[in-house]
Scaffold this active site. Sequence first.
Site, PDB file in Angstrom:
ATOM      1  N   LYS A 163       7.816 -12.452  -7.021  1.00  0.00           N
ATOM      2  CA  LYS A 163       7.208 -11.667  -8.128  1.00  0.00           C
ATOM      3  C   LYS A 163       7.878 -12.139  -9.302  1.00  0.00           C
ATOM      4  O   LYS A 163       7.221 -12.306 -10.476  1.00  0.00           O
ATOM      5  CB  LYS A 163       7.237  -9.930  -7.905  1.00  0.00           C
ATOM      6  CG  LYS A 163       7.099  -9.639  -6.344  1.00  0.00           C
ATOM      7  CD  LYS A 163       5.615  -9.782  -6.182  1.00  0.00           C
ATOM      8  CE  LYS A 163       5.175  -9.399  -4.681  1.00  0.00           C
ATOM      9  NZ  LYS A 163       5.131  -7.926  -4.691  1.00  0.00           N
ATOM     10  N   ASP A 198      14.590  -1.324  -2.359  1.00  0.00           N
ATOM     11  CA  ASP A 198      13.761  -2.610  -2.493  1.00  0.00           C
ATOM     12  C   ASP A 198      13.160  -2.963  -3.605  1.00  0.00           C
ATOM     13  O   ASP A 198      12.477  -1.992  -4.259  1.00  0.00           O
ATOM     14  CB  ASP A 198      12.594  -2.260  -1.208  1.00  0.00           C
ATOM     15  CG  ASP A 198      11.607  -3.477  -1.353  1.00  0.00           C
ATOM     16  OD1 ASP A 198      11.701  -4.494  -1.984  1.00  0.00           O
ATOM     17  OD2 ASP A 198      10.727  -3.353  -0.567  1.00  0.00           O
ATOM     18  N   TRP A 227       4.625   0.088   1.160  1.00  0.00           N
ATOM     19  CA  TRP A 227       6.006  -0.752   1.649  1.00  0.00           C
ATOM     20  C   TRP A 227       7.259   0.178   1.855  1.00  0.00           C
ATOM     21  O   TRP A 227       7.966   0.020   2.692  1.00  0.00           O
ATOM     22  CB  TRP A 227       6.318  -1.627   0.311  1.00  0.00           C
ATOM     23  CG  TRP A 227       5.625  -2.604   0.025  1.00  0.00           C
ATOM     24  CD1 TRP A 227       4.524  -2.823  -0.882  1.00  0.00           C
ATOM     25  CD2 TRP A 227       5.135  -3.931   1.172  1.00  0.00           C
ATOM     26  NE1 TRP A 227       3.634  -3.900  -0.693  1.00  0.00           N
ATOM     27  CE2 TRP A 227       4.142  -4.392   0.544  1.00  0.00           C
ATOM     28  CE3 TRP A 227       5.465  -4.111   2.117  1.00  0.00           C
ATOM     29  CZ2 TRP A 227       3.488  -5.740   1.202  1.00  0.00           C
ATOM     30  CZ3 TRP A 227       4.958  -5.231   2.733  1.00  0.00           C
ATOM     31  CH2 TRP A 227       3.948  -6.005   2.440  1.00  0.00           C
TER      32      TRP A 227
END
Length: 361
Positions: A196, A172, A102
């Site tokens: 999440k 992030d 990511w």
Amino acid sequence: MNNIYNFNAGPSALPKAVLEKAQAELLNFKGTGMSVMELSHRSKEYEEVHQSAINHLKQLLNIPDNYQVLFLQGGASLQFSMLPLQFLKKGKVANYILTGAWSEKALKEAKLIGETKIAASTKENQYKSIPTLSDIQLNNNDAYVHLTSNNTIFGTQWTEFPDISHAPLIADMSSDILSRPIDISKFGLIYAGAQKNLGPSGVTVAIIRDDLLNENVDHVPTMLRYQTHAETNSLYHTPPTFAIYMLNEVLSWVNQQGGVKEIEKQNIEKAKLIYDAIDESEGFYKGHAEKEARSLMNITFNLPNEEQNKRFLTKAKELGFVGLNGHRSVGGCRASTYNAVPMEACIALREFMDSYRKEHS
């Protein structure tokens, strides 16, 4: 269906109590005779939900007064573009710390917009670790420094964040926000997809320091400006109202558990159960991440060979364990133990891992 153990990496498990409340209110939210999904986002009833979610986040994460909480769409992936569009000016450099897939994707988007550099990377060791603070190379012309706090694919997590004063530190935190206390003041901007630890997919939370909202962004499309959403309390256009409703309920649930510190204690205990099964297996299970970089959210491991991996996953599925397949780029197994994954699920997985090892080693 009662013995389903959800270890999906995302969208992930939600607290049962939250799902039950949503079910009870689905057709008639607080006497309106309508679902929360049918309410106008300008209505008094929805406005209370919206503001409650913001207030809950501020309280649970101890967000300082000089930060704004925004509800955005497009997932964390859209942030990969919004960030450099807003902050990567000519003559400046976007500096990225690479710890997994990511962070690589975030860097890829920034390269489309301006000059970038890599401050540090652990790609050479298959992203099994987190860079040491001394390995991070900073530049005087950094527009910002970007990191990914937890790496779902490789199972690594930052335990200590760098202190950066010459440029905003941007993170992030999609896969570990709300899982432990953090010092918000270290960061200029934090963003996180909800799916999440915060709620269902559909809403992205951004926590941005006020001074970063003073940037000149005349060149940026209106919807991609943080200012647009800050100035309208994230109501510039129709927000994902049901996702924000669910976010608010999850935040209420975290508060009922005793807050983020108590959630962290539970997460440490849950992860220890599974890491102990790995460490005590005499090499039958081998963790991907180095011990000092292990994630409390995503536990990645392999069995002695690919055939054993397949057998293990097949048997696990038969017993009601869901989502234990590792990401295709790493293979093996992955147990995602987010906030809403109950202790009993981790105990059951530990017991299964032990019994499987004894039978097949």
